[in-house]
Design a protein around this motif. Structure first.
Motif, PDB file in Angstrom:
ATOM      1  N   ALA A 134       0.832  -1.201   0.000  1.00 40.49           N
ATOM      2  CA  ALA A 134       0.000   0.000   0.000  1.00 40.49           C
ATOM      3  C   ALA A 134       0.868   1.251   0.000  1.00 40.49           C
ATOM      4  CB  ALA A 134      -0.918   0.007   1.225  1.00 40.49           C
ATOM      5  N   GLY A 135       0.405   2.289  -0.676  1.00 43.91           N
ATOM      6  CA  GLY A 135       1.063   3.578  -0.607  1.00 43.91           C
ATOM      7  C   GLY A 135       1.925   3.971  -1.785  1.00 43.91           C
ATOM      8  N   ALA A 136       2.060   3.119  -2.805  1.00 43.66           N
ATOM      9  CA  ALA A 136       2.838   3.507  -3.978  1.00 43.66           C
ATOM     10  C   ALA A 136       2.030   4.509  -4.801  1.00 43.66           C
ATOM     11  CB  ALA A 136       3.193   2.287  -4.826  1.00 43.66           C
ATOM     12  N   ARG A 137       2.667   5.562  -5.249  1.00 45.69           N
ATOM     13  CA  ARG A 137       1.987   6.644  -5.992  1.00 45.69           C
ATOM     14  C   ARG A 137       1.785   6.225  -7.452  1.00 45.69           C
ATOM     15  NH1 ARG A 137       1.836  12.516  -5.599  1.00 45.69           N
ATOM     16  NH2 ARG A 137       1.819  13.445  -7.680  1.00 45.69           N
ATOM     17  N   VAL A 138       0.571   6.464  -7.953  1.00 44.42           N
ATOM     18  CA  VAL A 138       0.236   6.213  -9.351  1.00 44.42           C
ATOM     19  C   VAL A 138      -0.428   7.470  -9.892  1.00 44.42           C
ATOM     20  CG1 VAL A 138      -1.052   4.763 -10.968  1.00 44.42           C
ATOM     21  CG2 VAL A 138      -0.095   3.755  -8.894  1.00 44.42           C
ATOM     22  N   GLU A 139      -0.006   7.903 -11.087  1.00 41.42           N
ATOM     23  CA  GLU A 139      -0.585   9.080 -11.726  1.00 41.42           C
ATOM     24  C   GLU A 139      -1.192   8.695 -13.066  1.00 41.42           C
ATOM     25  OE1 GLU A 139       2.309  12.171 -12.227  1.00 41.42           O
ATOM     26  OE2 GLU A 139       2.646  12.389 -10.083  1.00 41.42           O
ATOM     27  N   MET A 140      -2.317   9.319 -13.373  1.00 43.13           N
ATOM     28  CA  MET A 140      -2.948   9.198 -14.689  1.00 43.13           C
ATOM     29  C   MET A 140      -3.024  10.606 -15.264  1.00 43.13           C
ATOM     30  SD  MET A 140      -3.740   5.967 -15.225  1.00 43.13           S
ATOM     31  CE  MET A 140      -5.029   5.919 -16.455  1.00 43.13           C
ATOM     32  N   LYS A 141      -2.423  10.817 -16.453  1.00 43.20           N
ATOM     33  CA  LYS A 141      -2.429  12.132 -17.089  1.00 43.20           C
ATOM     34  C   LYS A 141      -3.177  12.028 -18.406  1.00 43.20           C
ATOM     35  CE  LYS A 141       1.448  13.855 -18.668  1.00 43.20           C
ATOM     36  NZ  LYS A 141       2.734  14.558 -18.825  1.00 43.20           N
ATOM     37  N   ASP A 142      -4.155  12.936 -18.619  1.00 46.17           N
ATOM     38  CA  ASP A 142      -4.933  12.889 -19.855  1.00 46.17           C
ATOM     39  C   ASP A 142      -4.307  13.789 -20.922  1.00 46.17           C
ATOM     40  OD1 ASP A 142      -5.729  15.492 -19.309  1.00 46.17           O
ATOM     41  OD2 ASP A 142      -7.815  14.980 -18.895  1.00 46.17           O
ATOM     42  N   ALA A 143      -4.946  13.844 -22.098  1.00 46.51           N
ATOM     43  CA  ALA A 143      -4.402  14.581 -23.240  1.00 46.51           C
ATOM     44  C   ALA A 143      -4.357  16.090 -23.001  1.00 46.51           C
ATOM     45  CB  ALA A 143      -5.223  14.269 -24.491  1.00 46.51           C
ATOM     46  N   THR A 144      -5.111  16.601 -22.027  1.00 49.74           N
ATOM     47  CA  THR A 144      -5.076  18.029 -21.718  1.00 49.74           C
ATOM     48  C   THR A 144      -4.116  18.326 -20.574  1.00 49.74           C
ATOM     49  OG1 THR A 144      -6.929  17.906 -20.170  1.00 49.74           O
ATOM     50  CG2 THR A 144      -7.465  18.317 -22.486  1.00 49.74           C
ATOM     51  N   ALA A 145      -3.315  17.356 -20.180  1.00 57.34           N
ATOM     52  CA  ALA A 145      -2.309  17.462 -19.114  1.00 57.34           C
ATOM     53  C   ALA A 145      -2.931  17.550 -17.725  1.00 57.34           C
ATOM     54  CB  ALA A 145      -1.348  18.614 -19.360  1.00 57.34           C
ATOM     55  N   SER A 146      -4.184  17.149 -17.570  1.00 55.38           N
ATOM     56  CA  SER A 146      -4.778  17.037 -16.237  1.00 55.38           C
ATOM     57  C   SER A 146      -4.213  15.779 -15.593  1.00 55.38           C
ATOM     58  CB  SER A 146      -6.299  16.921 -16.318  1.00 55.38           C
ATOM     59  OG  SER A 146      -6.857  18.109 -16.827  1.00 55.38           O
ATOM     60  N   VAL A 147      -3.804  15.890 -14.337  1.00 60.39           N
ATOM     61  CA  VAL A 147      -3.179  14.764 -13.637  1.00 60.39           C
ATOM     62  C   VAL A 147      -4.080  14.322 -12.496  1.00 60.39           C
ATOM     63  CG1 VAL A 147      -1.167  14.003 -12.322  1.00 60.39           C
ATOM     64  CG2 VAL A 147      -0.876  15.583 -14.237  1.00 60.39           C
ATOM     65  N   PHE A 148      -4.335  13.019 -12.445  1.00 67.26           N
ATOM     66  CA  PHE A 148      -5.116  12.396 -11.380  1.00 67.26           C
ATOM     67  C   PHE A 148      -4.164  11.492 -10.616  1.00 67.26           C
ATOM     68  CE2 PHE A 148      -7.715  13.364 -15.016  1.00 67.26           C
ATOM     69  CZ  PHE A 148      -8.852  13.938 -14.479  1.00 67.26           C
ATOM     70  N   VAL A 149      -4.198  11.568  -9.278  1.00 70.72           N
ATOM     71  CA  VAL A 149      -3.227  10.853  -8.448  1.00 70.72           C
ATOM     72  C   VAL A 149      -3.953   9.977  -7.444  1.00 70.72           C
ATOM     73  CG1 VAL A 149      -1.322  11.117  -6.808  1.00 70.72           C
ATOM     74  CG2 VAL A 149      -1.595  12.762  -8.669  1.00 70.72           C
ATOM     75  N   ASP A 150      -3.425   8.772  -7.237  1.00 68.01           N
ATOM     76  CA  ASP A 150      -3.920   7.892  -6.185  1.00 68.01           C
ATOM     77  C   ASP A 150      -2.735   7.071  -5.680  1.00 68.01           C
ATOM     78  OD1 ASP A 150      -5.834   6.790  -4.471  1.00 68.01           O
ATOM     79  OD2 ASP A 150      -6.255   5.135  -5.821  1.00 68.01           O
ATOM     80  N   SER A 151      -2.935   6.416  -4.551  1.00 68.22           N
ATOM     81  CA  SER A 151      -1.942   5.507  -3.995  1.00 68.22           C
ATOM     82  C   SER A 151      -2.506   4.094  -4.033  1.00 68.22           C
ATOM     83  CB  SER A 151      -1.610   5.881  -2.550  1.00 68.22           C
ATOM     84  OG  SER A 151      -1.008   7.145  -2.512  1.00 68.22           O
ATOM     85  N   THR A 152      -1.621   3.138  -4.112  1.00 72.89           N
ATOM     86  CA  THR A 152      -2.066   1.751  -4.191  1.00 72.89           C
ATOM     87  C   THR A 152      -2.614   1.273  -2.851  1.00 72.89           C
ATOM     88  OG1 THR A 152       0.167   0.983  -3.697  1.00 72.89           O
ATOM     89  CG2 THR A 152      -0.459   1.123  -6.026  1.00 72.89           C
ATOM     90  N   ASP A 153      -3.492   0.287  -2.947  1.00 74.34           N
ATOM     91  CA  ASP A 153      -3.981  -0.398  -1.752  1.00 74.34           C
ATOM     92  C   ASP A 153      -3.012  -1.530  -1.421  1.00 74.34           C
ATOM     93  OD1 ASP A 153      -4.570  -2.438  -3.606  1.00 74.34           O
ATOM     94  OD2 ASP A 153      -6.718  -2.016  -3.614  1.00 74.34           O
ATOM     95  N   ALA A 154      -3.340  -2.365  -0.467  1.00 70.19           N
ATOM     96  CA  ALA A 154      -2.447  -3.450  -0.032  1.00 70.19           C
ATOM     97  C   ALA A 154      -2.189  -4.472  -1.137  1.00 70.19           C
ATOM     98  CB  ALA A 154      -3.025  -4.144   1.196  1.00 70.19           C
TER      99      ALA A 154
END
Length: 135
Positions: free
Chosen positions: A51-71
């Motif tokens: 748990a806790g590893a950072r993951v980012e999703m970036k779309d074509a307009t450069a908007s960034v969505f961030v979450d951390s992993t679960d266990a």
């Protein structure tokens, strides 16, 4: 037209334009979104998902969505449909033995199409570098 009538006319025009201005600044609250999961795939003989590893999703307009992993090593997003790039940069310190190790994990996956009619369950393979911690 008197000065008083002139002010009333301007105020009336401004009140008539107000809904157009406000609607031009609003967003579509009914925009369709997709549930997306990104599971990190760690190299063999490294570490188990955590748990806790950072993951980012970036779309074509450069908007960034961030979450951390679960266990289980999975990050969960709610995203609008589009084309995305997934990235993860994380580190893990293994202090379970007398020799401590710092694992650095990096991964990127591009041109991911997120849509309501696809499964939207992704995997992201990680590359690893390992460094001994001297203390």
């Amino acid at each position: 037209m008197t000065k008083k009538h002139h002010h009333i006319a301007i105020a009336t025009i401004l009140l008539m334009l107000l809904p157009a201005v406000l609607s031009g600044c609003s967003y579509d609250e009914d925009m369709e979104v997709c549930q997306v999961s990104v599971r990190l795939i760690y190299p063999e003989n490294s570490v188990s998902p955590y748990a806790g590893a950072r993951v980012e999703m970036k779309d074509a307009t450069a908007s960034v969505f961030v979450d951390s992993t679960d266990a289980n090593g999975t990050a969960h997003f709610t995203l609008p449909p589009g084309i995305y790039e997934a990235t993860s940069n994380s580190q893990y310190v293994d202090s379970t033995t007398s020799t401590w190790w710092r694992y650095l994990f990096n991964g990127v996956r591009s041109l991911i199409i997120i849509s309501p009619d696809s499964t939207n369950q992704l995997t992201l393979s990680l590359k690893m570098s390992k460094k001994r911690i001297v203390h």
